[in-house]
Design a protein around this motif. Structure first.
Motif, PDB file in Angstrom:
ATOM      1  N   UNK A   1       0.811  -1.206   0.000  1.00 15.23           N
ATOM      2  CA  UNK A   1       0.000   0.000   0.000  1.00 15.23           C
ATOM      3  C   UNK A   1       0.846   1.257   0.000  1.00 15.23           C
ATOM      4  N   UNK A   2       0.284   2.307   0.550  1.00 12.58           N
ATOM      5  CA  UNK A   2       0.960   3.597   0.513  1.00 12.58           C
ATOM      6  C   UNK A   2       0.532   4.370  -0.709  1.00 12.58           C
ATOM      7  N   UNK A   3       0.865   5.641  -0.732  1.00 14.50           N
ATOM      8  CA  UNK A   3       0.487   6.492  -1.850  1.00 14.50           C
ATOM      9  C   UNK A   3       0.918   7.913  -1.571  1.00 14.50           C
ATOM     10  N   UNK A   4       0.319   8.847  -2.305  1.00 18.97           N
ATOM     11  CA  UNK A   4       0.725  10.243  -2.174  1.00 18.97           C
ATOM     12  C   UNK A   4       0.571  10.750  -0.744  1.00 18.97           C
ATOM     13  N   UNK A   5      -0.296  10.079   0.041  1.00 16.04           N
ATOM     14  CA  UNK A   5      -0.540  10.545   1.405  1.00 16.04           C
ATOM     15  C   UNK A   5       0.511  10.043   2.384  1.00 16.04           C
TER      16      UNK A   5
ATOM     17  N   UNK B   1      10.252  17.787   7.950  1.00 11.28           N
ATOM     18  CA  UNK B   1      10.839  17.980   6.621  1.00 11.28           C
ATOM     19  C   UNK B   1      12.284  17.466   6.591  1.00 11.28           C
ATOM     20  N   UNK B   2      12.894  17.443   7.749  1.00 12.32           N
ATOM     21  CA  UNK B   2      14.287  17.006   7.843  1.00 12.32           C
ATOM     22  C   UNK B   2      14.402  16.128   9.088  1.00 12.32           C
ATOM     23  N   UNK B   3      13.769  14.941   9.019  1.00 13.74           N
ATOM     24  CA  UNK B   3      13.460  14.191  10.238  1.00 13.74           C
ATOM     25  C   UNK B   3      14.688  13.553  10.898  1.00 13.74           C
ATOM     26  N   UNK B   4      14.649  13.570  12.215  1.00 13.39           N
ATOM     27  CA  UNK B   4      15.721  13.028  13.031  1.00 13.39           C
ATOM     28  C   UNK B   4      15.104  12.129  14.098  1.00 13.39           C
ATOM     29  N   UNK B   5      15.704  10.972  14.317  1.00  9.90           N
ATOM     30  CA  UNK B   5      15.225  10.073  15.359  1.00  9.90           C
ATOM     31  C   UNK B   5      16.386   9.413  16.057  1.00  9.90           C
ATOM     32  N   UNK B   6      16.124   8.269  16.700  1.00  9.68           N
ATOM     33  CA  UNK B   6      17.193   7.542  17.377  1.00  9.68           C
ATOM     34  C   UNK B   6      17.352   6.141  16.811  1.00  9.68           C
ATOM     35  N   UNK B   7      16.555   5.795  15.805  1.00  6.82           N
ATOM     36  CA  UNK B   7      16.476   4.417  15.324  1.00  6.82           C
ATOM     37  C   UNK B   7      17.735   3.926  14.645  1.00  6.82           C
ATOM     38  N   UNK B   8      17.746   2.639  14.278  1.00  7.88           N
ATOM     39  CA  UNK B   8      18.919   2.027  13.657  1.00  7.88           C
ATOM     40  C   UNK B   8      19.246   2.591  12.270  1.00  7.88           C
ATOM     41  N   UNK B   9      18.267   3.237  11.636  1.00  7.68           N
ATOM     42  CA  UNK B   9      18.522   3.813  10.319  1.00  7.68           C
ATOM     43  C   UNK B   9      18.179   5.291  10.332  1.00  7.68           C
ATOM     44  N   UNK B  10      18.994   6.083   9.607  1.00  2.00           N
ATOM     45  CA  UNK B  10      18.710   7.512   9.558  1.00  2.00           C
ATOM     46  C   UNK B  10      18.257   7.925   8.162  1.00  2.00           C
ATOM     47  N   UNK B  11      17.521   9.021   8.163  1.00  2.00           N
ATOM     48  CA  UNK B  11      16.866   9.508   6.960  1.00  2.00           C
ATOM     49  C   UNK B  11      17.848   9.879   5.849  1.00  2.00           C
ATOM     50  N   UNK B  12      17.521   9.470   4.621  1.00  2.00           N
ATOM     51  CA  UNK B  12      18.291   9.945   3.476  1.00  2.00           C
ATOM     52  C   UNK B  12      17.388  10.633   2.462  1.00  2.00           C
ATOM     53  N   UNK B  13      16.334   9.931   1.970  1.00  2.00           N
ATOM     54  CA  UNK B  13      15.415  10.579   1.037  1.00  2.00           C
ATOM     55  C   UNK B  13      14.040   9.928   1.138  1.00  2.00           C
ATOM     56  N   UNK B  14      13.025  10.638   0.670  1.00  2.00           N
ATOM     57  CA  UNK B  14      11.652  10.172   0.820  1.00  2.00           C
ATOM     58  C   UNK B  14      10.789  10.755  -0.292  1.00  2.00           C
ATOM     59  N   UNK B  15      10.187   9.897  -1.118  1.00  2.00           N
ATOM     60  CA  UNK B  15       9.240  10.339  -2.133  1.00  2.00           C
ATOM     61  C   UNK B  15       7.913   9.647  -1.866  1.00  2.00           C
ATOM     62  N   UNK B  16       6.883  10.390  -1.443  1.00  2.00           N
ATOM     63  CA  UNK B  16       5.611   9.762  -1.084  1.00  2.00           C
ATOM     64  C   UNK B  16       5.082   8.888  -2.216  1.00  2.00           C
ATOM     65  N   UNK B  17       4.569   7.732  -1.863  1.00  2.00           N
ATOM     66  CA  UNK B  17       3.952   6.852  -2.855  1.00  2.00           C
ATOM     67  C   UNK B  17       4.953   6.091  -3.686  1.00  2.00           C
ATOM     68  N   UNK B  18       6.241   6.381  -3.574  1.00  2.00           N
ATOM     69  CA  UNK B  18       7.233   5.667  -4.376  1.00  2.00           C
ATOM     70  C   UNK B  18       8.239   4.958  -3.468  1.00  2.00           C
ATOM     71  N   UNK B  19       9.236   5.650  -3.016  1.00  2.00           N
ATOM     72  CA  UNK B  19      10.184   4.958  -2.149  1.00  2.00           C
ATOM     73  C   UNK B  19      10.883   5.892  -1.186  1.00  2.00           C
ATOM     74  N   UNK B  20      11.462   5.317  -0.156  1.00  2.00           N
ATOM     75  CA  UNK B  20      12.224   6.089   0.807  1.00  2.00           C
ATOM     76  C   UNK B  20      13.518   5.356   1.095  1.00  2.00           C
TER      77      UNK B  20
END
Lengths: 542, 317
Positions: free
Chosen positions: A75-79, A217-236
């Motif tokens: 699933x997933x999509x523009x939202x 918009x420039x998300x930061x967390x503590x998890x095992x993986x850190x943010x690189x890129x994100x396109x809604x409905x396609x891939x992150x």
């Protein structure tokens, strides 16, 4: 054994290692059986009858560091969102599990609440006040230390009245105004009422801790993986967090999450080698994928349930005899076989099967069409005709509606299945349909009650408000003694079993598919694919 | 001629406006709004209220439409409810991907089907013609998603693994950067339209080949190749142009299903998602785009017909 989540905690280690060490590969099934036996499981043909134990058992394989792991999500999509506190779809939830962390969370085997960022979550004198203590030396992806201020900010952001997030439904009762920082690592959390179940309400993936200057918009967390890129409905895309607090994890350098709205496309992407792992493999594809030595299938028994919801305050379901009759209409095993292709086990109109207080001694309800007919006749509803609203919002739901309609004919009830799209289902009539369906993840009992069975619950779709039941729940929440609490909760479940608005025909399995090059996946009773989506535990086989 | 083009263009704009009204009405008829659709299962009343407020969904539905149409007139297609990004930004990559797919399919399908049509007409009632006719009837009867799934089984998963089963295009790439993901979707579209164009070409070619001027040309001793390509084909091609234009226009819509089967990141996929999300600006923009292509292609087909038909060409002056 090297990949067991939560190995660092001694109590976790001993209990589960004993189970796994002794029982070897058939972990999911056997462990389920053991749990059931503990609760005096006496159901007829329930506990996974006939479910093949396709334990992938990559648990013993040596994993090597490095590589890019590409996962196909459902699933997933523009939202789509990458906000820590707003996950809705499968890819959203997968992102949250890997990028962020909550204070605690149930382990994949659901046996305990594992402390993640918290060192402890302890009640004061009564369960009306709780102290959360953070582990030392935790940092966010940008190097900033995790402090009590971040915890307070995150909790307030979740329960914000002007913009409540997903978690507001689980911890909306904290007294957000009076959250108090005791020191850099300790926060005191007052509740609006005593609740012994608070740690489990708090310990949900969507109650993640984010820094005080959090920017989605420039998300930061503590998890095992850190943010690189994100396109809604396609891939992150995410990169390994080299400073992750659990030593040696994650294994892979990069995690890519790809959206697939279509089941066939997702399976094809796996078979064609374009992704390495996918969630929700359709049951019809299991044999096909297993036949290929390049792929493996991970089947997990879960406590996830997909009920029919009858509104106890709307005709004809305001008459308990009608509700009872409808529960007697269901041939549960037939439903498991036809709807889930056998990938599930029958249920007894009660949820939270892994809770120590689960009322497993109540007699299993079986199909009894004569009794159903007679109850309907007493209620003056011979030749009853009702509308059942369904939507393809979860695997098998629409099919379950059709099977129910078919079974209802046996009791002379005409069930008109009205299939709508998800937008309509969740539109203006959501939580108001007299007779509809829903889907729920595995939860402990009190957490589930808070979600759907109290007058103030955000998802009280059956409009259930029984005064005796409410009284029992309040007693149980204030009770810290487990044995006494169980006694009270079994009584509450007895009321639900007799008069509730849910028809719970089965608990469904979740089925994931992945490339044989990968290892480290564990079954998850928690109902989240790939053992809580914890890709920190998986990697390429050496 | 110029007057005719202007007239047709004006009519086209009117058509597009009417379509936008119809789509708007259809969206109105759908229960739920963007807020409930986006929140889905989490659509509790207070969260719906908060999101409606953020998305300005509390404005009356008519004013939302007027805002959108006003934006279009000033060159902006509005903001997507789901992503809060400008629609043009959201769709630009996808429009490019879809256009490339349709273009590749058309460049293969049109010459191929005209060639096949001519060949079948020349070999009328011989084995080539029978095989071609039967095949094209079978293909025409199959829905394009069945063709797509068949191609995937054959060329991507079960038999050969020559092409990717799913058209994954990284967000920073366009379809032309990774041409191998376009092969199977384009082939699906080609197989879906070739039967129609080649059959009409075959029919009109047979008619022309039986006409008196072709017999005359042959009697005059003109080489067979010249008879076919100089005298017969240009006269037989008129109906084929009309059908080809219709098929191309169909592709602009049929691409929705094909993109779904291959998870191809084009406008079709965007449209399906936008309808589920009740994302009015995106649905409107995509349908207007599709309808615009339809109108335009019909106009181009009519112009081409006039150009290759001397009688019409002279009378239009």
């Amino acid at each position: 054994m090297t990949i067991e989540p939560g190995m660092r905690w001694v109590d976790a280690l001993t209990r589960r290692q004993a189970l796994r060490g002794a029982l070897g590969t058939g972990v999911a099934l056997t462990a389920g059986g053991v749990l059931g036996a503990c609760g005096g499981d006496g159901d007829g043909g329930g506990g996974g009858g006939g479910t093949p134990a396709t334990s992938s058992s990559t648990g013993d394989a040596e994993l090597k560091p490095g590589g890019i792991l590409r996962v196909g999500a459902t699933g997933g999509g523009a939202e789509d969102t990458i906000d820590a506190h707003r996950p809705t779809s499968d890819p959203d939830i997968m992102r949250v599990w890997n990028m962020y962390e909550s204070l605690a969370v149930r382990t994949p085997d659901f046996e305990e609440l594992e402390m993640l960022l918290a060192e402890s979550i302890e009640a004061g004198k009564t369960p009306k006040t709780w102290d959360i203590r953070l582990k030392p030396d935790l940092t966010f992806h940008n190097g900033k230390p995790v402090t009590a201020d971040d915890v307070i900010f995150s909790l307030r952001r979740i329960v914000d009245e002007k913009d409540p997030k997903v978690g507001a439904a689980s911890i909306g009762y904290i007294d957000a105004k009076w959250l108090k920082k005791l020191d850099d690592r300790t926060v005191r959390v007052p509740l609006q009422f005593a609740n012994a179940g608070f740690p489990d309400d708090l310990g949900q993936y969507f109650n993640a801790i984010v820094p005080t200057d959090y920017d989605p918009e420039n998300p930061v967390g503590t998890g095992p993986f850190k943010y690189d890129s994100f396109t809604p409905g396609e891939q992150s895309r995410f990169l390994k967090n080299p400073d992750y607090w659990e030593d040696g994890k994650p294994y892979v350098d990069e995690l890519i999450i790809v959206d697939f709205t279509d089941d066939t496309a997702r399976v094809n992407a796996l078979l064609g080698g374009q992704v390495d792992a996918i969630t929700t493999l359709p049951a019809s594809q299991i044999a096909n994928v297993q036949a290929n030595p390049n792929f493996k299938v991970l089947i997990s028994e879960t406590g996830a349930w997909q009920p029919f919801t009858m509104r106890v305050d709307a005709a004809p379901f305001d008459d308990n005899r009608v509700r009872q009759a409808f529960r007697l209409i269901v041939d549960r095993q037939q439903m498991v076989d036809q709807v889930l292709s056998g990938q599930g086990r029958i249920a007894n109109d009660l949820y939270a099967p892994y809770d120590p207080a689960f009322a497993s001694d109540l007699p299993q309800r079986e199909q009894d069409l004569e009794q159903a007919k007679s109850l309907l006749k007493q209620a003056g509803h011979e030749g009853l005709s009702v509308e059942l609203v369904t939507a393809p919002v979860f695997q098998g739901i629409v099919e379950a509606a059709q099977v129910f309609a078919e079974q209802a004919k046996g009791a002379g009830v005409d069930v008109k299945v009205r299939k709508v799209d998800s937008g309509t289902f969740y539109g203006d009539n959501y939580l108001k349909w007299p007779f509809a369906q829903d889907f729920w993840a595995t939860r402990v009992y009190l957490a589930q009650v808070a979600q759907g069975d109290l007058p103030e619950s955000p998802f009280n779709e059956t409009h259930w408000k029984d005064p005796r039941f409410l009284d029992l729940i309040q007693q149980a929440r204030a009770e810290l003694d487990e044995a006494k609490r169980k006694e009270i909760l079994v009584e509450a479940q007895t009321i639900q079993h007799e008069e509730g608005g849910y028809i719970i025909p089965y608990f469904s399995n979740i089925i994931d598919g992945y490339s044989a090059k990968l290892g480290g996946f564990v079954e998850a009773k928690s109902g989240f694919p790939f053992g809580n989506y914890w890709f920190k535990n998986s990697g390429f086989v050496a | 001629m110029r007057k005719m083009i202007l007239q047709r263009l004006a009519l086209g704009v009117l058509t597009l406006w009417l379509i936008s009204l119809i789509v708007f009405a259809a969206l109105l008829a759908l229960p739920g709004d963007a807020a409930t659709a986006i929140l889905g299962r989490e659509a509790t009343p207070d969260r719906v209220a908060a999101l409606r407020d953020q998305l300005n969904l509390d404005d009356s539905i008519v004013s939302q439409y007027l805002q959108w149409i006003g934006g279009v007139l000033s060159g902006s297609f509005g903001t997507s409810a789901a992503t809060q990004e400008p629609v043009s930004e959201l769709l630009s990559a996808r429009v490019g991907n879809s256009a490339f797919l349709v273009l590749v399919a058309a460049l293969v399908a049109i010459p191929l089907s005209i060639g096949l049509g001519v060949l079948m007409a020349m070999r009328r009632d011989r084995p080539v013609d029978h095989i071609g006719s039967t095949l094209s009837l079978v293909l025409a009867a199959l829905p394009e998603f069945v063709i797509g799934i068949g191609l995937i089984l054959l060329f991507a998963t079960s038999v050969f693994q020559w092409f990717p089963a799913v058209s994954l295009i990284a967000p920073d790439q366009r379809a032309w950067d990774v041409p191998d993901v376009v092969v199977l979707p384009a082939l699906t579209l080609v197989l879906a339209v070739v039967p129609y164009i080649s059959r009409i070409m075959r029919g009109s070619m047979i008619e022309v080949l039986e006409s008196e001027y072709v017999t005359m040309a042959r009697l005059k001793g003109i080489s067979e190749r010249e008879v076919i390509w100089r005298h017969a084909v240009p006269n037989a091609i008129v109906p084929a142009i009309q059908v080809a234009a219709l098929q191309l226009a169909w592709m602009a819509g049929g691409v929705v299903l094909v993109e779904f089967v291959f998870s191809y990141p084009g406008i079709g996929q965007a449209l399906v998602g936008a309808v589920e999300n009740r994302d009015m600006p995106v649905v409107q923009t995509v349908t207007i785009l599709g309808a615009g292509i339809y109108v335009l292609l019909n106009l181009v087909a009519d112009l081409l017909t006039i150009l290759v038909t001397p009688k019409l060409r002279t009378s239009a002056r």
